[in-house]
Design an enzyme around this catalytic site. Structure first.
Site, short mmCIF file in Angstrom:
data_model
loop_
_atom_site.label_atom_id
_atom_site.label_comp_id
_atom_site.label_asym_id
_atom_site.label_seq_id
_atom_site.Cartn_x
_atom_site.Cartn_y
_atom_site.Cartn_z
N PHE A 52 -8.05 -10.42 58.75
CA PHE A 52 -8.96 -11.36 57.94
C PHE A 52 -7.56 -11.97 56.80
O PHE A 52 -7.62 -12.48 56.25
CB PHE A 52 -9.51 -11.92 57.20
CG PHE A 52 -10.84 -10.78 58.60
CD1 PHE A 52 -11.50 -11.95 59.99
CD2 PHE A 52 -11.70 -10.04 58.56
CE1 PHE A 52 -12.14 -11.75 60.57
CE2 PHE A 52 -12.19 -9.94 59.17
CZ PHE A 52 -12.77 -10.32 60.03
N GLU A 123 -0.32 -9.49 67.15
CA GLU A 123 -0.92 -8.99 67.78
C GLU A 123 0.37 -7.19 68.11
O GLU A 123 -0.10 -6.14 69.14
CB GLU A 123 -1.49 -8.88 68.58
CG GLU A 123 -2.51 -9.92 68.43
CD GLU A 123 -3.72 -9.41 67.39
OE1 GLU A 123 -3.78 -8.26 66.54
OE2 GLU A 123 -4.91 -10.50 67.07
N CYS A 182 -16.32 -7.02 46.72
CA CYS A 182 -16.49 -6.81 45.74
C CYS A 182 -15.03 -8.54 45.01
O CYS A 182 -15.13 -8.74 44.11
CB CYS A 182 -15.99 -6.06 45.03
SG CYS A 182 -13.86 -5.87 45.55
#
Length: 222
Positions: A52, A123, A182
């Site tokens: 991500f 990848e 967080c």
């Protein structure tokens, strides 16, 4: 300001942007992300980070043909990857780049065009160690090699050939996602579902972006 005194050494020849400062060669980064030093020389670029973090987006940005006019561009993905179509690199914002899925570095080598000038690999962590030697050979021939991949697995261990690729690359970009706990920078791929195998397909249903303080080793359910 006075002129240089007789006792002061002259500036090294070629000093300046893109020139030499003593025995150190300085480089400039172009708009396509490529460092500019010796024009026409090959190089290895590695885009690393957790899930991500935008690695594929950066690969597509650098490898999209309009940014590289009149260049032969080939992009490859491993057959093990299942996040996108076999003939495409698809980013999370739905940008696409044509790609060929191959089983290993030997198949990638066999599929290369003789006049290729830019090789992209998405990848890269899923490839075998032969990818490192191939990347070096291509760069030595003057090919620009751009590789994107996870540098660590879900247990924060070095992943596949990525450590060696990071070592031999002229340019390394470490990408970070946003920690889901967080909101800080996240470099780890926290597994939240599935088994203990290092290679496991999945996306948001199986992984989260986590920072160091929020990462917790995954324990597979019994």
């Amino acid at each position: 300001m006075g002129s240089r005194g007789a006792g002061q050494p002259a500036a090294p020849a070629g000093r300046g942007r893109g020139g030499r400062r003593g025995d150190i060669f300085t480089v400039r980064k172009g708009s396509d992300g490529m460092h500019r030093g010796q024009e026409g020389a090959g190089q290895i670029e590695v885009i690393a980070g957790g899930m991500f973090s935008g690695k594929s987006e950066e690969l597509v940005r650098r490898g999209r043909p309009p940014l590289l006019p009149r260049r032969g561009v080939q992009v490859f993905t491993p057959l093990v990857g299942d996040r996108h179509e076999a003939d495409l690199v698809v980013t999370r914002d739905r940008r696409e780049l044509a790609a060929l899925s191959v089983a290993d570095s030997a198949a990638l080598r066999a599929a290369l065009s003789p006049d290729v000038q830019v090789v992209g690999v998405d990848e890269a962590q899923f490839f075998d160690a032969g990818l490192v030697d191939l990347a070096m050979e291509l760069a030595d021939r003057g090919v620009r090699v751009i590789l994107a991949g996870l540098d660590q697995d879900f247990l924060r261990r070095p992943f596949g050939p990525m450590p060696a690729l990071l070592a031999v690359a002229e340019q390394v970009d470490k990408m970070h996602a946003v920690c889901v706990v967080c909101g800080g920078p996240a470099h780890y791929s926290q597994r939240i579902a599935g088994g203990a195998d290092q290679v496991r397909g999945g996306d948001v249903e199986a992984y989260e972006a986590r920072g160091r303080r929020c990462y917790a080793p995954f324990v597979p359910p019994r």
